[in-house]
Scaffold this active site. Structure first.
Site, short mmCIF file in Angstrom:
data_model
loop_
_atom_site.label_atom_id
_atom_site.label_comp_id
_atom_site.label_asym_id
_atom_site.label_seq_id
_atom_site.Cartn_x
_atom_site.Cartn_y
_atom_site.Cartn_z
N HIS A 284 0.82 -1.22 0.00
CA HIS A 284 0.00 0.00 0.00
C HIS A 284 0.86 1.27 0.00
O HIS A 284 1.27 1.75 1.05
CB HIS A 284 -0.90 -0.02 1.25
CG HIS A 284 -2.06 0.91 1.17
ND1 HIS A 284 -3.31 0.59 1.62
CD2 HIS A 284 -2.17 2.18 0.70
CE1 HIS A 284 -4.14 1.60 1.44
NE2 HIS A 284 -3.46 2.59 0.88
N ARG B 218 1.90 9.14 -6.46
CA ARG B 218 1.45 10.45 -6.99
C ARG B 218 1.77 10.69 -8.46
O ARG B 218 1.45 11.77 -8.97
CB ARG B 218 2.04 11.61 -6.17
CG ARG B 218 1.85 11.52 -4.67
CD ARG B 218 0.40 11.42 -4.28
NE ARG B 218 0.22 11.47 -2.82
CZ ARG B 218 -0.82 10.94 -2.20
NH1 ARG B 218 -1.77 10.35 -2.89
NH2 ARG B 218 -0.92 11.01 -0.89
N ASP C 248 -8.93 2.61 -3.56
CA ASP C 248 -8.37 3.21 -2.35
C ASP C 248 -8.35 4.74 -2.38
O ASP C 248 -8.16 5.36 -3.41
CB ASP C 248 -6.95 2.71 -2.07
CG ASP C 248 -6.45 3.21 -0.73
OD1 ASP C 248 -7.07 2.87 0.28
OD2 ASP C 248 -5.48 3.99 -0.70
N HIS D 248 -10.69 -0.02 0.98
CA HIS D 248 -10.49 1.04 1.97
C HIS D 248 -11.84 1.19 2.64
O HIS D 248 -12.78 1.71 2.03
CB HIS D 248 -10.05 2.31 1.22
CG HIS D 248 -10.24 3.60 1.96
ND1 HIS D 248 -9.19 4.47 2.18
CD2 HIS D 248 -11.33 4.19 2.51
CE1 HIS D 248 -9.64 5.55 2.84
NE2 HIS D 248 -10.95 5.40 3.05
N HIS E 185 -5.39 -0.98 5.71
CA HIS E 185 -5.18 -0.12 6.87
C HIS E 185 -6.29 -0.13 7.93
O HIS E 185 -6.92 0.90 8.19
CB HIS E 185 -4.90 1.32 6.43
CG HIS E 185 -5.82 1.90 5.39
ND1 HIS E 185 -7.18 1.86 5.49
CD2 HIS E 185 -5.55 2.53 4.22
CE1 HIS E 185 -7.71 2.44 4.44
NE2 HIS E 185 -6.74 2.85 3.65
N ASP F 211 0.92 2.55 3.78
CA ASP F 211 0.02 3.61 3.30
C ASP F 211 0.81 4.91 3.12
O ASP F 211 0.33 6.00 3.44
CB ASP F 211 -1.17 3.81 4.26
CG ASP F 211 -2.28 4.65 3.63
OD1 ASP F 211 -2.20 4.97 2.43
OD2 ASP F 211 -3.24 5.00 4.35
ZN LIG Z 1 -7.02 4.11 2.01
#
Ligand SMILES: [Zn+2]
Length: 446
Positions: free
Chosen positions: A61, A65, A153, A180, A233, A306
């Site tokens: 995870h 960008r 996500d 998510h 997460h 994450d």
């Molecule tokens: Zn997430």
């Protein structure tokens, strides 16, 4: 032919039942021998005495960008941060701009990573077009392009019926849906955990029920479809307990937790402000303790970071206005040893399982283990080494970490991908690693 010898380390590969002082012999990027005191001279030797030789870490995870948010991170800087943190493979989430819902973009990410030549990249493609929750993407085409799982996500898969359809289709390919878990209506406008700190600071809260309701929905659908579901997460005691029960009932569910959720509570918001703002939020001590228990008893399968970089202009705002997310690739190991292994909550073997073999199995990759004839993706780390993390000195393009200035325990000394040393810690004062051999190697590649 190029040869590499990793000498004298404690070699741990949970899936292979290896935990012993051994040498590892690598030829042309492939593990050829794991044995006691290999004496054949190699082109290059790494001294791993007093260190752990582990299968390369895999992060299920991350957010890199690129495309669209290169001011915060690029695939290149993200990968550089990954190998510095001991990760030989990473799974970028699809919430780029544009969203990764196409085979072209998936292929672009894989090829960029190959061109950069450090860690492997296994993209997680969007489960629905533009992650908008209206129409599922072409899973087969995305998988053919290199996607290893599907997720929207940043947000949950919008409706139960879409989730069921996604589970059915991904399950037919043998790939997981990663969700998510959040009920957007319940958490709407929320900034941090709903609780005493939110009240004190006068900020809108995100209740546990937002996550719990979505986890319950997903578990019901995973049970019904029999398809593999991976929950991203997790942050609440309720979610951990539901996964524990679902596993007991034979549901094909796996889950991950992050270092920030097993280390911090909502109280951190008072100290670190926007650098302690993420989604899901840091929760209560009771939730944090439930996560620790889930890690210890096997409910939790994976530690994932994450990693969510944001350029300073997106984070240096009021906590209400700042973007959600913190970086995490370079601090994961140091936090895990300090919080989990050192206090005796889990063993080093279990930690390595959480960081390598379990994530590899979830995305069905032949890695996360040390096996003869397979690629030498290896992380070497010193579990006793104390060091101070300075975000400013990190490889990530962003600095948004609550752990800036923290003393951590456990440092990556070298990261190898296909036998190539892609990262080596600069300050090797306690256990110096030998430099390149004097004679020049032939550059010819097979
Ligand atoms: Zn997430």
């Amino acid at each position: 032919m190029s040869t590499l010898l990793i000498r004298g380390g404690r070699v741990i590969s949970p899936e292979d039942g290896i935990d012993d002082e051994l040498d590892v012999w690598v030829e042309d990027g492939v593990i050829r021998l794991i044995d006691r005191q290999i004496s054949t001279p190699a082109d290059e030797t790494l001294d791993a005495h007093k260190q752990i030789v582990s299968p390369g870490f895999i992060d299920l995870h991350v957010h890199f960008r690129e495309p669209g948010g290169e001011v915060s991170e690029t695939i290149k800087t993200g990968i550089e941060a990954a190998v510095a943190g001991g990760f030989t493979a990473v799974c970028p989430m699809p919430n780029t701009r544009p969203v990764n819902d196409s085979p072209e973009l998936t292929r672009f990410m894989v090829e960029q990573a190959r061109h950069i030549g450090l860690a492997r990249v296994f993209p997680i493609a969007a489960a629905t077009l533009q992650s908008e929750g209206a129409q599922v993407t072409d899973f087969a085409a995305l998988a053919a392009a290199g996607a290893v799982a599907f997720s929207d996500d940043g947000r949950p898969i919008k409706t139960a019926s879409l989730m069921r359809q996604a589970l059915d289709r991904a399950g037919a390919l043998g790939l997981p849906i990663i969700d998510h878990c959040e009920d957007p209506a319940l958490s709407a406008g929320g900034i941090i955990n709903q609780g005493p700190i939110a009240e004190k600071l006068g900020l809108p809260g995100i209740p546990n029920e937002s996550e719990d309701a979505c986890v319950a929905r997903d578990l019901a659908l995973a049970a019904e479809t029999g398809a593999p579901l991976h929950l991203a997460h997790l942050s609440t005691a309720g979610a951990i307990q539901m996964v524990r029960e679902a596993k007991r009932n034979g549901v094909r569910v796996t889950c991950e937790v992050t270092p920030h959720h097993f280390t911090l509570t909502e109280k951190a918001v008072e100290e670190y402000g926007a650098n302690a703002k993420m989604n899901p939020p840091l929760r209560s001590a009771k939730d944090r303790d439930a996560i620790l228990e889930g890690i210890a008893d096997g409910t939790v399968d994976v530690i994932a970071t994450d990693h969510a970089p944001h350029a300073p202009k997106l984070k240096s705002k009021s906590i209400a206005a700042a973007s959600f997310g913190v970086i995490g690739l370079e601090t994961a190991l140091g936090l895990a040893i300090a919080q989990l292994v050192d206090p005796g909550r889990i063993s080093l073997v279990r930690l390595i399982e959480l960081l390598s073999s379990r994530p590899a199995r979830i995305i069905r990759q032949p890695s996360g283990r040390l096996r003869i004839g397979e690629a030498a993706d290896i992380t070497i780390f010193d579990p006793r080494r104390e060091w101070t993390y300075h975000a400013e000195a990190g490889k990530s393009k962003s600095r948004n970490s609550p752990f800036d200035g923290w003393k951590l325990k456990g440092a990556v000394t070298a990261t190898l991908v296909s036998g190539k040393i892609v990262y080596r810690r600069a300050d090797q004062s306690t256990t110096p690693l030998p430099v390149e051999p004097a004679q020049k190697k032939k550059q010819a590649q097979p």
